[in-house]
Design an enzyme around this catalytic site. Structure first.
Site, PDB file in Angstrom:
ATOM      1  N   LYS A 163       0.861  -1.186   0.000  1.00  0.00           N
ATOM      2  CA  LYS A 163       0.000   0.000   0.000  1.00  0.00           C
ATOM      3  C   LYS A 163       0.899   1.240   0.000  1.00  0.00           C
ATOM      4  CE  LYS A 163      -4.147  -1.908   0.524  1.00  0.00           C
ATOM      5  NZ  LYS A 163      -5.266  -1.728  -0.401  1.00  0.00           N
ATOM      6  N   ASP A 188      -0.457  -0.549  -4.441  1.00  0.00           N
ATOM      7  CA  ASP A 188      -1.871  -0.151  -4.449  1.00  0.00           C
ATOM      8  C   ASP A 188      -1.985   1.210  -3.784  1.00  0.00           C
ATOM      9  OD1 ASP A 188      -4.609   0.072  -4.461  1.00  0.00           O
ATOM     10  OD2 ASP A 188      -4.993  -1.702  -3.228  1.00  0.00           O
ATOM     11  N   GLU A 213      -1.944  -0.111  -8.766  1.00  0.00           N
ATOM     12  CA  GLU A 213      -3.394  -0.291  -8.632  1.00  0.00           C
ATOM     13  C   GLU A 213      -4.057   1.016  -8.202  1.00  0.00           C
ATOM     14  OE1 GLU A 213      -4.201  -3.589  -6.015  1.00  0.00           O
ATOM     15  OE2 GLU A 213      -6.304  -3.063  -5.755  1.00  0.00           O
ATOM     16  N   ASP A 238      -9.155  -0.990  -9.590  1.00  0.00           N
ATOM     17  CA  ASP A 238      -9.888  -1.689  -8.535  1.00  0.00           C
ATOM     18  C   ASP A 238     -11.206  -0.923  -8.314  1.00  0.00           C
ATOM     19  OD1 ASP A 238     -10.851  -2.763  -6.151  1.00  0.00           O
ATOM     20  OD2 ASP A 238      -9.111  -2.285  -4.934  1.00  0.00           O
ATOM     21  N   LYS A 262     -13.197  -8.141  -8.041  1.00  0.00           N
ATOM     22  CA  LYS A 262     -13.631  -8.430  -6.667  1.00  0.00           C
ATOM     23  C   LYS A 262     -15.118  -8.667  -6.704  1.00  0.00           C
ATOM     24  CE  LYS A 262     -10.410  -5.670  -3.932  1.00  0.00           C
ATOM     25  NZ  LYS A 262     -10.258  -4.585  -2.959  1.00  0.00           N
TER      26      LYS A 262
END
Ligand code: OSB
Ligand code: MG
Length: 371
Positions: A163, A188, A213, A238, A262
């Site tokens: 992250k 991400d 991401e 995402d 997802k």
């Protein structure tokens, strides 16, 4: 199928370690477990995974609970659902609420697959027997991140996702790359940047990340397309992909070269598979994203990731990565970076009712007759 009713349980458990992003720190996780029962007493399980506050999507545990209890479950029990395939059309009149719908979709498809006696993934063309595991590093501080990677390496994870945010990206990636030059690594950003950060973002190309991401706004497609034209690192979307229409638009605009699928974000099995199929015909690889989920949603995700165009390792980790105890038996385990796709009927794992009951803090049952 002949549905008799549903039981919803609100469960809660502490994470082994806080999950930290620039948006929120998650210390304990709540989820809504949906159990669908048919007239023969067979059951199917789904898990709705919004967070307790709306930091990742607009939904929360409370909105999800109400959407399920007041609209989605009565709608399904009011009508006769003959085939799991009819669920999407039946619930189309309830707008949005995709995380609630995803939990319901999982419960219905698990039950349907158990009635048919087949593994859930085979209903959607899944073929893989194993899926690659991927680890997510969401900690604070460089030393913590480095030692966590070190600690997770022996399990053989096929990729690491870190992250990042505007204030820590370069220092964090510098540290990781000098210690682990060849680590399969992606980052991400959870929308930490704007197009005004273009020159800064272009510098991230130097870290040979597998992808970045969701760098920009959580509903944006146009600016991501501009950014992708100027960056060599592939962009993966995402948050921006909530529907297969979003996916179609993103691919038409060139907003990304990879999509994180997802189930929770797109409303369940049918839409997730639709996005997978769309990407397959356009030669765009996908991977299965995680929600720091419990074992039920994890088992659904593993089954989904067994479809052929899931060619990149996803956020798929063993039960023990986040939990002291999971709610399924056997728990999900990792073996040399690989997770076995369960072969039994439905999601192929059993719910550990004792563990489930210990974690339950609220429960409600809606049967066909009291709708
Ligand atoms: O942005 O991918 C994300 C978890 C919760 C909400 C959003 C995200 C995540 C993850 C996956 O990064 C973590 C995991 O389940 O391993
Ligand atoms: Mg993400």
């Amino acid at each position: 199928m002949q549905l008799a009713g549903f039981t919803m349980r609100l469960i809660e458990a502490p994470l082994k370690a806080p999950f930290i992003t620039h948006l929120e720190t998650v210390r304990k996780r709540q989820a809504i477990i949906i159990e669908a029962t048919d007239r023969d007493g067979r059951t199917g399980f789904g898990e709705a995974d919004p967070f307790s506050s709306p930091w990742y999507t607009g939904e929360t545990i409370d909105t999800c609970w109400r959407a399920l209890r007041d609209f989605l479950l009565p709608r399904v029990l009011d009508d006769d659902l003959h085939d799991a395939d009819e669920l999407e059309a039946l619930t189309r009149s309830v707008r949005g609420n995709r995380m609630a719908k995803a939990g319901l979709s999982q419960a219905i498809w698990d039950l349907y697959a158990r009635e048919k006696g087949c593994a859930i993934g085979t209903l959607f063309g899944a073929t893989r027997k194993h899926v690659d595991a991927g680890a997510v590093i969401a900690t604070e501080g460089i030393d913590t991140a480095l030692s966590l990677i070190e600690q997770l390496l022996p399990a053989g994870y096929k990729r690491f996702k870190i992250k990042i945010s505007r204030h820590n990206d370069r220092t964090l990636l510098d540290a990781i790359r000098s210690r682990f030059p060849e680590l399969p690594l992606m980052a991400d950003a959870n929308s930490a940047y704007t197009l005004g950060d273009l020159e800064h973002l272009k510098q991230l190309d130097a870290y040979h990340l597998q992808m970045i991401e969701q760098p920009l706004g959580e509903t944006d497609l146009v600016d991501h397309a501009k950014l992708q034209r100027d960056m060599t690192t592939p962009i993966c979307l995402d948050e921006s992909i909530r529907t297969s229409d979003d996916a179609r638009s993103a691919l038409a605009l060139g907003s990304c070269r990879v999509i994180a699928v997802k189930m929770a974000r797109v409303g369940g099995w049918t839409e997730a598979v639709r996005i997978h199929n769309l990407c397959l015909v356009q030669n765009v690889p996908v991977w299965c994203g995680g929600m720091i989920e419990f074992g039920i949603a994890k088992a659904h995700n593993i089954a989904l990731a067994a479809l052929s165009n899931f060619t990149l390792p996803g956020d798929l980790s063993p039960s023990s990565r986040y939990w002291n105890e999971d709610i399924i038996e056997p728990e999900i385990t990792i073996n040399q970076g690989s997770i076995k796709v369960p072969e039994g009927p439905g999601i192929g794992v059993t719910v550990n009712r004792q563990a489930l009951n210990r974690m339950t803090i609220a429960k409600t049952t809606i049967n066909r007759q009291n709708v």
